[in-house]
Design an enzyme around this catalytic site. Structure first.
Site, PDB file in Angstrom:
ATOM      1  N   SER A   1      -5.289  44.169   9.746  1.00  0.00           N
ATOM      2  CA  SER A   1      -6.053  44.878  10.974  1.00  0.00           C
ATOM      3  C   SER A   1      -6.005  45.995  10.500  1.00  0.00           C
ATOM      4  CB  SER A   1      -5.037  43.262  11.719  1.00  0.00           C
ATOM      5  OG  SER A   1      -5.381  45.027  13.297  1.00  0.00           O
TER       6      SER A   1
ATOM      7  N   TYR B   1       1.965  41.788  16.962  1.00  0.00           N
ATOM      8  CA  TYR B   1       0.250  41.180  16.534  1.00  0.00           C
ATOM      9  C   TYR B   1       0.579  42.413  15.232  1.00  0.00           C
ATOM     10  CZ  TYR B   1      -4.458  41.141  14.658  1.00  0.00           C
ATOM     11  OH  TYR B   1      -5.321  40.868  13.886  1.00  0.00           O
TER      12      TYR B   1
END
Length: 261
Positions: free
Chosen positions: A153, A166
């Protein structure tokens, strides 16, 4: 329901396994790899109908694919994953796997003050532990000269307190990618990661779709000036899963459209 292959393994198409391939980036990746000549094993967690739709689209396009279900929240996720694959792979089962895409993941939001320990464990299991176990259990199945692509990410380089947990899991994926690339280099297996930015997927639907204010806030932060699509990330993954990228390994490729440069 889980679907089985329809083409004989003798056709010699290479096999790609894509986790979390029933929607979003995973589905787009499965379709891209099919166009590149792969037989695609479409893994899903819960949505059998969506996985069946991906398989149907691939077959309509002249490719072959099959779907299988495996729960990545289990502590024995790696073993269960490959058992589920073997149960439906049919003639493809003894064939080596050329490409493995670790795409499945969840985004649980909340700043550190409000983030529950149970949510932390759940997110780590799916995003971080499951890919490790899937690779660990699958190393003997991977073809020398093949490819592993992990989905990371852009949040790993952009501080976003609302997704702090996350971000931790995806930072672990980056470290996993580099170290695994070194470990598997002697087998000529490339290991890379792709770091998407803000992509129009179901994971982002809750705050992005039908929310012009949110769009207006993020667009000025993206150098290319628009929100990416799953297909654009799938194309980067497709490159890393091809022989064109045979001398690229151990890298995380930023695919954020130039977010917050």
């Amino acid at each position: 329901m889980t679907q089985t292959p329809m083409t004989a393994a003798a056709d010699l198409a290479p096999i790609a396994v894509v986790t979390g391939a029933s929607r979003g980036i995973g589905a787009a990746t499965a379709e891209r790899l099919s166009r590149d000549g792969y037989c695609v094993a479409v893994h899903y967690g819960n949505d059998a109908d969506a996985a069946d739709s991906v398989v149907a689209r691939i077959r309509q396009g002249g490719g072959d694919a099959f779907s299988f279900q495996a729960d990545l929240t289990r502590p024995d996720a790696g073993r269960r994953f490959w058992e589920a694959y073997d149960a439906v792979a049919g003639d493809w089962r003894p064939r080596p796997i050329r490409t493995l895409i670790n795409n499945a993941g969840v985004t649980l939001r909340g700043p550190i003050e409000d983030f529950a320990a149970t949510s932390l464990v759940q997110q780590q299991q799916i995003n971080q532990t499951a890919p490790f176990l899937i690779v660990q259990e699958g190393l003997g199945r991977l073809e020398d000269g093949g490819h592993i692509v992990n989905v990371s990410s852009g949040a790993t380089r952009i501080a976003t307190p609302d997704i702090i947990a996350y971000t931790m899991t995806k930072s672990a994926i980056d470290a996993f990618t580099r170290t695994l690339a070194q470990h598997l280099g002697h087998r000529r297996i490339t290991v890379n990661a792709v770091a998407p930015g803000i992509i129009d997927t179901d994971l982002n639907a809750g705050w992005l779709r039908d929310n012009q204010q949110a769009v207006d806030q993020v667009l000025p932060q993206i150098a290319l000036g628009y929100i990416g699509t799953p297909a654009e990330i799938a194309d980067v993954i497709g490159f890393l899963a091809s022989d064109d990228a045979r001398y690229v390994t151990g890298h995380t490729i930023d695919a954020t459209g130039g977010s917050r440069l």
